[in-house]
Scaffold this motif. Sequence first.
Motif, PDB file in Angstrom:
ATOM      1  N   THR A 279       3.580  10.088  -2.061  1.00 16.56           N
ATOM      2  CA  THR A 279       3.557  10.893  -3.465  1.00 16.56           C
ATOM      3  C   THR A 279       4.713  10.155  -4.322  1.00 16.56           C
ATOM      4  O   THR A 279       5.762  10.248  -3.752  1.00 16.56           O
TER       5      THR A 279
ATOM      6  N   SER B 290       0.844  -1.120   0.021  1.00 20.90           N
ATOM      7  CA  SER B 290       0.096  -0.058  -0.052  1.00 20.90           C
ATOM      8  C   SER B 290       0.776   1.310   0.065  1.00 20.90           C
ATOM      9  O   SER B 290       1.848   1.324   0.930  1.00 20.90           O
TER      10      SER B 290
ATOM     11  N   SER C 201      -0.812   4.150   0.014  1.00 23.03           N
ATOM     12  CA  SER C 201      -1.672   5.056   0.331  1.00 23.03           C
ATOM     13  C   SER C 201      -0.922   6.215   1.122  1.00 23.03           C
ATOM     14  O   SER C 201      -0.217   5.839   2.300  1.00 23.03           O
ATOM     15  N   GLY C 202      -1.096   7.645   0.888  1.00 22.71           N
ATOM     16  CA  GLY C 202      -0.475   8.672   1.572  1.00 22.71           C
ATOM     17  C   GLY C 202       1.060   8.950   1.018  1.00 22.71           C
ATOM     18  O   GLY C 202       1.664   9.920   1.608  1.00 22.71           O
TER      19      GLY C 202
ATOM     20  N   GLY D 234      -2.046   3.058  -4.594  1.00 22.89           N
ATOM     21  CA  GLY D 234      -2.585   4.190  -3.776  1.00 22.89           C
ATOM     22  C   GLY D 234      -1.729   5.232  -3.678  1.00 22.89           C
ATOM     23  O   GLY D 234      -2.108   6.201  -2.797  1.00 22.89           O
ATOM     24  N   ALA D 235      -0.544   5.444  -4.396  1.00 19.88           N
ATOM     25  CA  ALA D 235       0.335   6.537  -4.255  1.00 19.88           C
ATOM     26  C   ALA D 235      -0.596   7.722  -5.277  1.00 19.88           C
ATOM     27  O   ALA D 235      -1.444   7.365  -6.186  1.00 19.88           O
ATOM     28  N   THR D 236      -0.163   8.998  -4.791  1.00 22.91           N
ATOM     29  CA  THR D 236      -0.492  10.244  -5.637  1.00 22.91           C
ATOM     30  C   THR D 236       0.519  10.138  -6.594  1.00 22.91           C
ATOM     31  O   THR D 236       1.782  10.527  -6.074  1.00 22.91           O
TER      32      THR D 236
ATOM     33  N   GLU E  55      -2.423   2.537  -8.692  1.00 25.74           N
ATOM     34  CA  GLU E  55      -3.134   1.281  -8.319  1.00 25.74           C
ATOM     35  C   GLU E  55      -2.894   0.779  -6.861  1.00 25.74           C
ATOM     36  O   GLU E  55      -3.658   0.230  -6.151  1.00 25.74           O
TER      37      GLU E  55
END
Length: 95
Positions: A19, A14, A16-17, A41-43, A39
């Motif tokens: 960049t 994950s 997520s959070g 979860g990264a920006t 996919e």
Amino acid sequence: MAKVAASGSSSRWSLSGFTAFATGGTRGIGHAVVEELVELGATVYTCSCNEAELNKRLQEWAAKGLQVKGSVSDASSRKTEFSSWRMSPRLSTES
């Protein structure tokens, strides 16, 4: 550091959070990297030297529901200043 997803999850990692910045994201390996990172979860921010190609990919990603931002830049040029990315309207988080 990336988090390992729980056992049985469809994804190993994950992001997520986080960049990520992937150069050359409109084709080839760069394109695959952009899609994998988003996919997970990264920006994701990417760049391309070709504005038409970048716009086409941004539209394709938006149609897939992937949130990718981009700017026309030549990452191979020493003259490119990535600090200007913060000011780019394409990178705005506002709709």
